[in-house]
Design a protein around this motif. Structure first.
Motif, PDB file in Angstrom:
ATOM      1  N   PHE A   1      12.590   3.286  -6.462  1.00 38.47           N
ATOM      2  CA  PHE A   1      11.915   3.051  -5.099  1.00 38.47           C
ATOM      3  C   PHE A   1      12.773   3.485  -3.940  1.00 38.47           C
ATOM      4  O   PHE A   1      13.948   3.512  -3.970  1.00 38.47           O
ATOM      5  CB  PHE A   1      11.379   1.747  -4.904  1.00 38.47           C
ATOM      6  N   HIS A   2      12.205   3.656  -2.754  1.00 42.31           N
ATOM      7  CA  HIS A   2      12.892   3.730  -1.432  1.00 42.31           C
ATOM      8  C   HIS A   2      14.066   2.542  -1.452  1.00 42.31           C
ATOM      9  O   HIS A   2      15.061   2.725  -1.128  1.00 42.31           O
ATOM     10  CB  HIS A   2      12.069   3.743  -0.255  1.00 42.31           C
ATOM     11  N   ARG A   3      13.576   1.438  -1.908  1.00 42.75           N
ATOM     12  CA  ARG A   3      14.328  -0.046  -1.678  1.00 42.75           C
ATOM     13  C   ARG A   3      15.484   0.380  -2.850  1.00 42.75           C
ATOM     14  O   ARG A   3      16.603  -0.395  -2.548  1.00 42.75           O
ATOM     15  CB  ARG A   3      13.670  -1.102  -1.856  1.00 42.75           C
ATOM     16  N   ASP A   4      15.344   0.859  -3.827  1.00 35.82           N
ATOM     17  CA  ASP A   4      16.468   1.010  -4.777  1.00 35.82           C
ATOM     18  C   ASP A   4      17.404   1.864  -4.100  1.00 35.82           C
ATOM     19  O   ASP A   4      18.871   1.859  -4.648  1.00 35.82           O
ATOM     20  CB  ASP A   4      15.911   1.718  -6.008  1.00 35.82           C
ATOM     21  N   VAL A   5      17.108   2.906  -3.421  1.00 33.61           N
ATOM     22  CA  VAL A   5      18.230   3.799  -2.916  1.00 33.61           C
ATOM     23  C   VAL A   5      18.952   3.140  -2.058  1.00 33.61           C
ATOM     24  O   VAL A   5      20.454   3.093  -2.036  1.00 33.61           O
ATOM     25  CB  VAL A   5      17.416   4.892  -2.380  1.00 33.61           C
ATOM     26  N   LEU A   6      18.417   2.319  -1.211  1.00 32.43           N
ATOM     27  CA  LEU A   6      19.468   1.370   0.031  1.00 32.43           C
ATOM     28  C   LEU A   6      19.931   0.292  -0.990  1.00 32.43           C
ATOM     29  O   LEU A   6      21.125  -0.005  -0.627  1.00 32.43           O
ATOM     30  CB  LEU A   6      18.304   0.731   0.951  1.00 32.43           C
TER      31      LEU A   6
ATOM     32  N   ARG B   1       0.900  -1.222   0.119  1.00 33.95           N
ATOM     33  CA  ARG B   1       0.045   0.051   0.082  1.00 33.95           C
ATOM     34  C   ARG B   1       0.865   1.174  -0.012  1.00 33.95           C
ATOM     35  O   ARG B   1       1.758   1.486   0.801  1.00 33.95           O
ATOM     36  CB  ARG B   1      -0.878  -0.093   1.229  1.00 33.95           C
ATOM     37  N   SER B   2       0.705   2.303  -0.857  1.00 35.39           N
ATOM     38  CA  SER B   2       1.528   3.281  -1.229  1.00 35.39           C
ATOM     39  C   SER B   2       0.917   4.335   0.114  1.00 35.39           C
ATOM     40  O   SER B   2       0.001   4.578   0.333  1.00 35.39           O
ATOM     41  CB  SER B   2       1.146   4.019  -2.461  1.00 35.39           C
ATOM     42  N   ALA B   3       2.099   5.343   0.572  1.00 38.39           N
ATOM     43  CA  ALA B   3       1.678   6.255   1.531  1.00 38.39           C
ATOM     44  C   ALA B   3       1.512   7.583   0.643  1.00 38.39           C
ATOM     45  O   ALA B   3       1.082   8.647   1.267  1.00 38.39           O
ATOM     46  CB  ALA B   3       2.895   6.628   2.244  1.00 38.39           C
TER      47      ALA B   3
ATOM     48  N   THR C   1       7.976  13.560  12.061  1.00 37.73           N
ATOM     49  CA  THR C   1       7.669  12.177  11.827  1.00 37.73           C
ATOM     50  C   THR C   1       7.447  11.790  10.549  1.00 37.73           C
ATOM     51  O   THR C   1       6.634  12.379   9.639  1.00 37.73           O
ATOM     52  CB  THR C   1       6.175  11.799  12.492  1.00 37.73           C
ATOM     53  N   ALA C   2       8.591  10.848  10.015  1.00 36.13           N
ATOM     54  CA  ALA C   2       8.730  10.995   8.435  1.00 36.13           C
ATOM     55  C   ALA C   2       7.472  10.007   7.846  1.00 36.13           C
ATOM     56  O   ALA C   2       6.786   9.231   8.739  1.00 36.13           O
ATOM     57  CB  ALA C   2       9.953  10.028   8.207  1.00 36.13           C
ATOM     58  N   CYS C   3       7.203  10.252   6.542  1.00 37.69           N
ATOM     59  CA  CYS C   3       6.159   9.768   6.104  1.00 37.69           C
ATOM     60  C   CYS C   3       6.366   8.111   6.019  1.00 37.69           C
ATOM     61  O   CYS C   3       7.545   7.509   5.677  1.00 37.69           O
ATOM     62  CB  CYS C   3       6.098  10.362   4.500  1.00 37.69           C
ATOM     63  N   ASP C   4       5.340   7.486   6.378  1.00 32.88           N
ATOM     64  CA  ASP C   4       5.413   6.080   6.259  1.00 32.88           C
ATOM     65  C   ASP C   4       5.440   5.441   4.972  1.00 32.88           C
ATOM     66  O   ASP C   4       4.262   4.895   4.493  1.00 32.88           O
ATOM     67  CB  ASP C   4       4.352   5.282   7.227  1.00 32.88           C
ATOM     68  N   THR C   5       6.400   5.535   4.046  1.00 33.24           N
ATOM     69  CA  THR C   5       6.329   5.028   2.919  1.00 33.24           C
ATOM     70  C   THR C   5       6.712   3.507   2.572  1.00 33.24           C
ATOM     71  O   THR C   5       7.265   2.781   3.432  1.00 33.24           O
ATOM     72  CB  THR C   5       7.791   5.743   2.038  1.00 33.24           C
ATOM     73  N   ALA C   6       6.141   2.928   1.966  1.00 34.50           N
ATOM     74  CA  ALA C   6       6.401   1.614   1.414  1.00 34.50           C
ATOM     75  C   ALA C   6       7.498   1.519   0.520  1.00 34.50           C
ATOM     76  O   ALA C   6       8.298   2.443   0.127  1.00 34.50           O
ATOM     77  CB  ALA C   6       5.320   1.387   0.390  1.00 34.50           C
ATOM     78  N   ALA C   7       8.330   0.435   0.648  1.00 29.78           N
ATOM     79  CA  ALA C   7       9.376   0.189   0.270  1.00 29.78           C
ATOM     80  C   ALA C   7       9.492   0.289  -1.420  1.00 29.78           C
ATOM     81  O   ALA C   7      10.524   0.618  -1.961  1.00 29.78           O
ATOM     82  CB  ALA C   7      10.186  -1.263   0.415  1.00 29.78           C
ATOM     83  N   ASP C   8       8.417   0.046  -1.887  1.00 32.21           N
ATOM     84  CA  ASP C   8       8.286   0.105  -3.233  1.00 32.21           C
ATOM     85  C   ASP C   8       7.457   1.508  -3.787  1.00 32.21           C
ATOM     86  O   ASP C   8       6.809   1.561  -4.890  1.00 32.21           O
ATOM     87  CB  ASP C   8       7.779  -0.903  -3.989  1.00 32.21           C
ATOM     88  N   ASP C   9       7.344   2.530  -3.005  1.00 30.14           N
ATOM     89  CA  ASP C   9       6.855   3.680  -3.304  1.00 30.14           C
ATOM     90  C   ASP C   9       8.227   4.702  -4.132  1.00 30.14           C
ATOM     91  O   ASP C   9       9.262   4.478  -3.655  1.00 30.14           O
ATOM     92  CB  ASP C   9       6.530   4.728  -2.055  1.00 30.14           C
TER      93      ASP C   9
ATOM     94  N   ALA D   1       8.739  -4.304   4.299  1.00 30.02           N
ATOM     95  CA  ALA D   1       7.770  -3.780   3.379  1.00 30.02           C
ATOM     96  C   ALA D   1       7.428  -2.529   3.543  1.00 30.02           C
ATOM     97  O   ALA D   1       7.273  -1.597   2.661  1.00 30.02           O
ATOM     98  CB  ALA D   1       6.493  -4.349   3.583  1.00 30.02           C
ATOM     99  N   ARG D   2       7.881  -1.625   4.627  1.00 29.26           N
ATOM    100  CA  ARG D   2       7.656  -0.358   4.820  1.00 29.26           C
ATOM    101  C   ARG D   2       9.167   0.395   5.373  1.00 29.26           C
ATOM    102  O   ARG D   2       9.499  -0.243   6.725  1.00 29.26           O
ATOM    103  CB  ARG D   2       6.324   0.032   5.732  1.00 29.26           C
ATOM    104  N   PHE D   3       9.384   1.414   4.947  1.00 25.83           N
ATOM    105  CA  PHE D   3      10.869   2.239   5.373  1.00 25.83           C
ATOM    106  C   PHE D   3      10.629   3.278   4.591  1.00 25.83           C
ATOM    107  O   PHE D   3      10.056   3.629   3.428  1.00 25.83           O
ATOM    108  CB  PHE D   3      12.021   1.576   5.497  1.00 25.83           C
ATOM    109  N   ASN D   4      11.426   4.432   5.240  1.00 25.93           N
ATOM    110  CA  ASN D   4      11.946   5.624   4.519  1.00 25.93           C
ATOM    111  C   ASN D   4      13.411   5.771   4.369  1.00 25.93           C
ATOM    112  O   ASN D   4      13.942   5.553   5.398  1.00 25.93           O
ATOM    113  CB  ASN D   4      11.211   6.917   5.261  1.00 25.93           C
ATOM    114  N   CYS D   5      13.768   5.687   3.180  1.00 23.13           N
ATOM    115  CA  CYS D   5      15.285   5.535   3.166  1.00 23.13           C
ATOM    116  C   CYS D   5      16.360   6.654   3.636  1.00 23.13           C
ATOM    117  O   CYS D   5      17.241   6.616   3.928  1.00 23.13           O
ATOM    118  CB  CYS D   5      15.616   5.383   1.521  1.00 23.13           C
ATOM    119  N   ALA D   6      15.433   7.780   3.793  1.00 26.21           N
ATOM    120  CA  ALA D   6      16.169   9.048   4.399  1.00 26.21           C
ATOM    121  C   ALA D   6      16.179   8.890   5.839  1.00 26.21           C
ATOM    122  O   ALA D   6      17.440   9.115   6.132  1.00 26.21           O
ATOM    123  CB  ALA D   6      15.443  10.278   4.114  1.00 26.21           C
TER     124      ALA D   6
END
Length: 548
Positions: free
Chosen positions: A223-228, A3-5, A195-203, A34-39
């Motif tokens: 995506f956020h997961r691509d940055v990591l 689910r996208s944030a 409070t950082a946005c609760d982004t999906a790993a694939d947002d 499944a959910r994290f914010n890369c920043a």
């Protein structure tokens, strides 16, 4: 997909159809929740591990070294995130055009935008309004976050009287400025907590634009997961960074090469990075010396020039040097090794893949080869039928791994991704030990001093000059820059082929597109070589054409 944030769902809505995606491979290094914010993972997580007082960013201020800790960067990025969501009223999923040289506010604003759940679209500082308009229109951007010194070209896109006006572009937030409504000033009154946005790993969090052979920009959606993932593959297995390392180099944060090497890679391991707005070979060597940097990222052109200057500086602190952005001639590798004793880390990557996927550590270098595939990826050399060709046979490089190409609403997705493989557009040879040897680009891209330059885009700029009837632009091999941009020009009647006119055409191109794209050589011709169907014979131009 999770689910996208995003409240503004543009990015996810404009991903390619799933059947056109490359196959994404599982890797032990890239198994994320499944959910994290890369920043948050790049800054706040380092603070949470008790490393908040370690230095994150370094720079020169009034000629003297300055620095910022991880906790200070956490607090600054949080305050900026408040400005973005409260003062600029941005919501998760909004795209923001980000413009700035390599400095603290550029880095902190990028991190803040990611924390706020925004989709960042970094752009090269040298780009003109004409080029900005392409990205703004393609990504339907409404807000620019901009270093004050670069605002004019963006303001042109907000001017209804300007030919490059973008009707949807509504807001600008300026930083590195003393005005009361600048991001800097507004941030001083904000809370250090956010409070950082609760982004999906694939947002989607990054749209990195790269030009194709047609000159039309392609937005690469990451995506956020691509940055990591870019932090946990190439650097982990090839560079092996540690928390005590100090990074430096030249690539802009607007390039994924620079975003990774000069910001995300060091932050991921609690190391520090030196940010500099303008560097010459001499200044980069001085930076290594003065900051005691031990890892440097730059293009082969810089290494070749620095090799001749290295003896003037104390750079014994340096132990790793990374080259990417263009082909590394073995002669340049050897010059650098003779001057410093350091074996270069070469690599090939791409905006579509976010970073390097073929490289080798210094102790595994093979002469003439870029390296072997980075752990987590697989690569092979294929023919037109997408089947592997025998070792030693030239063919197209095909690669897949934890990252891959997802163009923003672009039919060229089907060309770059075939049968689940990414096809970066390079011709390679592979040997029996898995080493990849670069041969050439198999499209019309010119790679000069680390910059990707589209020949047709330069042609378009030249054709706007009143004296030009026809033109063709190709890359010419060059020992210093890899390739030079060379233009073959047919003049309209009444114009004389003179060095003065050539200089005027060069200045005209510099004023029309980013200055680094201008043709360093212009050759006047009576006619351009064409096929019977009227297509320009670029291969003839590459062989030198036929002069007047």
């Amino acid at each position: 997909m999770e689910r996208s944030a995003h409240i503004d769902t543009f990015a996810r809505d404009h991903l390619p159809p799933p059947e056109e995606w490359p196959e994404i491979l599982d890797s032990p290094d890239t198994r994320y929740p499944a959910r994290f914010n890369c920043a948050v993972e790049l800054v706040d997580a380092i603070v949470a591990r008790g490393m908040g007082e370690r230095v994150a960013l370094r720079w020169r201020q009034d000629g003297k070294p300055a620095s910022m800790t991880y906790d200070a960067l956490r607090r600054l990025s949080n305050r900026i995130a408040h400005v973005l969501t409260e003062d600029l009223q941005l919501v998760p999923g909004n795209r923001v055009l980000l413009r700035g040289p390599n400095n603290v506010m550029m880095a902190a604003t990028w991190l803040a935008a990611i924390k706020a759940g925004l989709v960042t679209v970094p752009t090269m500082p040298l780009l003109r309004a004409k080029e900005l308009k392409q990205s703004i229109s393609k990504a339907e951007i409404r807000t620019v976050l901009c270093d004050a010194r670069l605002k004019d070209e963006a303001l042109a896109c907000m001017d209804p009287g300007n030919e490059h006006y973008c009707a949807g572009l509504e807001k600008m937030g300026v930083f590195n400025d003393a005005a009361a409504d600048a991001i800097d000033a507004l941030a001083t009154n904000k809370s250090d907590d956010y409070t950082a946005c609760d982004t999906a790993a694939d947002d989607v969090c990054l749209i990195a634009f790269t030009s194709g052979t047609t000159g039309a920009p392609k937005g690469c959606m990451h995506f956020h997961r691509d940055v990591l993932a870019m932090c946990d593959l190439f650097p982990r297995h090839v560079i092996a960074p540690q928390a005590d390392d100090i990074f430096c180099g030249t690539p802009p944060l607007a390039f994924t090469f620079g975003l990774g090497g000069l910001l995300c890679f060091p932050l991921r391991v609690g190391a520090s990075t030196v940010l500099s707005e303008r560097l010459t070979p001499d200044l980069l060597l001085a930076e290594i010396q003065d900051f005691r940097a031990n890892i440097v990222f730059t293009a082969p052109t810089f290494y070749r020039q620095m090799a001749a200057l290295a003896g003037k500086y104390d750079i014994r602190c340096l132990n790793k040097s990374v080259s990417a952005g263009e082909a590394l001639p073995d002669a340049t590798r050897q010059l650098w090794k003779q001057a410093t004793g350091i074996e270069m880390i070469d690599g090939i990557g791409g905006t579509e893949m976010i970073h390097v996927f073929v490289s080798s550590p210094p102790d595994q270098v093979r002469q003439g080869a870029i390296g072997r595939v980075v752990p987590g990826y697989v690569a092979r050399v294929v023919g037109d039928d997408m089947q592997p060709v025998p070792n030693g046979t030239p063919g197209r490089l095909a690669v897949k791994g934890p990252t891959g190409c997802r163009y923003l609403a672009d039919e060229r997705q089907r060309k770059f991704v075939q049968q689940g493989w990414n096809l970066p557009g390079d011709t390679f040879v592979q040997d029996q030990d898995g080493y990849f040897f670069y041969q050439a680009r198999n499209d019309d891209m010119i790679i000069s001093a680390g910059y990707n330059i589209s020949g047709p885009e330069v042609e378009d700029a030249l054709m706007r000059h009143e004296a030009v009837a026809e033109c063709g632009v190709v890359g010419k091999p060059d020992d210093e820059r890899g390739q030079l941009v060379k233009a073959f020009v047919v003049l309209k009647p009444g114009y004389e082929a003179t060095p003065e006119l050539a200089a005027r055409l060069q200045d005209f191109v510099k004023a029309t597109v980013a200055p680094y794209k201008y043709p360093r050589e212009i050759e006047f011709m009576a006619a351009l070589p064409r096929t019977e169907t009227g297509k320009l014979k670029r291969y003839t131009l590459r062989q030198g054409g036929v002069s007047l």
